[in-house]
Scaffold this active site. Structure first.
Site, PDB file in Angstrom:
ATOM      1  N   HIS A   7       0.707  -1.223   0.055  1.00 39.24           N
ATOM      2  CA  HIS A   7       0.068  -0.138   0.021  1.00 39.24           C
ATOM      3  C   HIS A   7       0.872   1.322   0.187  1.00 39.24           C
ATOM      4  CE1 HIS A   7       0.846  -0.363   4.204  1.00 39.24           C
ATOM      5  NE2 HIS A   7       0.236   0.699   4.416  1.00 39.24           N
ATOM      6  N   HIS A  12       1.259   3.840   1.915  1.00 32.42           N
ATOM      7  CA  HIS A  12       1.848   4.587   3.095  1.00 32.42           C
ATOM      8  C   HIS A  12       3.712   4.709   2.984  1.00 32.42           C
ATOM      9  CE1 HIS A  12      -1.741   4.262   5.982  1.00 32.42           C
ATOM     10  NE2 HIS A  12      -1.957   5.190   4.752  1.00 32.42           N
ATOM     11  N   ASP A  39       5.890   4.634   5.329  1.00 31.35           N
ATOM     12  CA  ASP A  39       6.683   3.823   5.599  1.00 31.35           C
ATOM     13  C   ASP A  39       6.906   2.393   4.721  1.00 31.35           C
ATOM     14  OD1 ASP A  39       4.218   3.380   6.799  1.00 31.35           O
ATOM     15  OD2 ASP A  39       5.025   2.022   8.069  1.00 31.35           O
ATOM     16  N   HIS A  40       6.145   2.564   3.996  1.00 26.27           N
ATOM     17  CA  HIS A  40       6.152   1.104   3.026  1.00 26.27           C
ATOM     18  C   HIS A  40       6.824   1.464   1.461  1.00 26.27           C
ATOM     19  CE1 HIS A  40       3.660  -1.182   5.619  1.00 26.27           C
ATOM     20  NE2 HIS A  40       3.321   0.247   6.344  1.00 26.27           N
ATOM     21  N   HIS A  54      -7.309  -0.724   5.846  1.00 26.03           N
ATOM     22  CA  HIS A  54      -6.185   0.139   6.212  1.00 26.03           C
ATOM     23  C   HIS A  54      -5.952   1.377   5.320  1.00 26.03           C
ATOM     24  CE1 HIS A  54      -2.459   1.174   8.295  1.00 26.03           C
ATOM     25  NE2 HIS A  54      -1.945   1.322   7.077  1.00 26.03           N
ATOM     26  N   ASP A  71      -0.097  -3.822   6.300  1.00 25.83           N
ATOM     27  CA  ASP A  71      -0.507  -3.256   7.647  1.00 25.83           C
ATOM     28  C   ASP A  71      -2.168  -3.861   7.690  1.00 25.83           C
ATOM     29  OD1 ASP A  71       1.626  -1.975   7.963  1.00 25.83           O
ATOM     30  OD2 ASP A  71       1.027  -0.199   7.632  1.00 25.83           O
ATOM     31  N   HIS A  97       4.658  -4.556  10.782  1.00 25.05           N
ATOM     32  CA  HIS A  97       5.058  -3.929  12.045  1.00 25.05           C
ATOM     33  C   HIS A  97       5.333  -4.965  13.067  1.00 25.05           C
ATOM     34  CE1 HIS A  97       4.928   0.247  10.627  1.00 25.05           C
ATOM     35  NE2 HIS A  97       3.948  -0.246   9.799  1.00 25.05           N
TER      36      HIS A  97
HETATM   37 FE    FE Z   1       2.824   0.701   7.913  1.00 22.26          FE
HETATM   38 ZN    ZN Z   2       0.142   1.696   6.451  1.00 26.82          ZN
END
Ligand code: FE
Ligand code: ZN
Length: 255
Positions: free
Chosen positions: A56, A58, A60-61, A112, A129, A167
Site C-alpha cells: 500500500h 503509506h 513507511d512502505h 487500512h 498493515d 510492523h
Molecule cells: Fe505501516
Molecule cells: Zn500503513
C-alpha cells in the site's frame, strides 16, 4: 528454496527480504527506507535486487522504492488503485505475479487503505498493515465492514500459513487482546512469550494463521466471550461480527 529474512527499518518496521539462492536474485517487500536494503546488498556481493513488492501507499512502505529502483533496476509491483512511486506492474484483486520464479496470488484487502493488497505464495502471506500479529491495521481509509471482510478472507487461507506483516506491534497488540479476553489461556501464554522475546530484542514474526485464530481478537469476532465483552462495554447488543469488529477497532484506537 525460499529464504526469508527481516531487515529492520525505522522503529518498528520490517522489510522482508526474499532470496533465491539458485539465481542469487532477491526481492523485498515494502521498503519504506532504502538504506537497510542497500546495506544488505553491499554486505552480500553477487546478489541482485530484482523485484520490489508493495502492499500500500503509506510512506513507511514505499519511501525507499525510488532509490532502490534507480540503483538496481528492480521491477516494482503495487496496487493499481494507489499512487506507488516507480510502479511498473499495477496489480488488481486475484492477479497473479511471478517473482523469483515463485507465483504469488494478489488479494485486495481494503480497510487500512482502500487499495491495500496482500501477496500469497504457498503458505507465505505478506499482508502489510492489514493483519498484524495479534492485531490489525488502523482504518485510515476503509470501513470496518471492508476490513472485517479482508481479515476474514486472509483467515480462510491454510492454518499453517506464515504471516509476514510489516510492523513489530505484537506486544502492545497482545496487551489489548488480554483486555478483550482476560480468561483466554492462549493469549496469556503468547503475551508471556512475546514479553520475553521483546525483552531480548527478538522479532516476534512471522506468526501463523492458526495462532492468530487463537489469539487475535480481530479474528475472533464470532466468539461468544468477545461479543459479550463488547456488548458489556457498549451497553448494546452487537449482532454481526463486522459490528463486533468495528467496536473492537474503535476500542483499540483509544487503548
Ligand atoms: Fe505501516
Ligand atoms: Zn500503513
Amino acid at each position: 528454496m525460499i529464504q526469508i529474512s527481516a531487515l529492520p527499518a525505522f522503529t518498528d518496521n520490517y522489510i522482508w527480504l526474499l532470496q533465491d539462492h539458485a539465481s542469487q536474485r532477491c526481492a523485498v517487500v515494502d521498503p519504506g527506507d532504502a538504506a537497510p536494503v542497500q546495506a544488505w546488498l553491499a554486505a552480500h556481493p553477487g546478489w541482485v535486487l530484482s523485484d520490489i513488492l508493495i502492499t500500500h501507499h503509506h510512506h513507511d512502505h514505499v519511501g525507499g522504492v525510488e532509490a532502490l529502483k534507480q540503483a538496481s533496476n528492480a521491477t516494482v509491483y503495487g496496487p493499481a488503485s494507489e499512487n506507488i512511486p516507480g510502479r511498473d506492474v499495477a496489480l488488481n484483486d486475484n492477479d497473479s505475479v511471478r517473482v523469483l520464479g515463485w507465483d504469488f496470488a494478489v488479494y485486495a484487502v481494503p480497510g487500512h487503505t482502500l487499495g491495500h493488497i496482500a501477496y500469497y505464495h504457498h503458505g507465505l502471506l505478506f499482508c502489510g498493515d492489514t493483519l498484524f500479529a495479534a492485531g490489525c491495521g488502523r482504518l485510515f481509509e476503509g470501513t470496518p465492514q471492508q476490513m472485517h471482510d479482508s481479515l476474514s478472507r486472509l483467515a480462510a487461507l491454510p492454518e499453517d500459513t506464515l504471516v509476514y506483516c510489516t510492523h513489530e506491534y505484537t506486544l502492545s497488540n497482545l496487551k489489548f487482546a488480554a483486555a478483550v479476553e482476560p480468561g483466554n489461556p492462549d493469549i496469556a501464554a503468547r503475551l508471556e512469550k512475546v514479553t520475553q522475546q521483546r525483552q531480548n530484542g527478538v522479532m516476534t514474526l512471522p506468526s501463523t494463521l492458526a495462532l492468530e485464530k487463537l489469539t487475535n481478537p480481530f479474528l475472533r469476532t464470532a466468539e461468544t466471550l468477545v461479543t459479550q465483552k463488547v456488548d458489556e462495554r457498549n451497553g448494546a447488543q452487537n449482532r454481526a461480527p463486522s459490528e463486533v469488529f468495528a467496536a473492537l477497532r474503535a476500542w483499540k484506537d483509544k487503548f
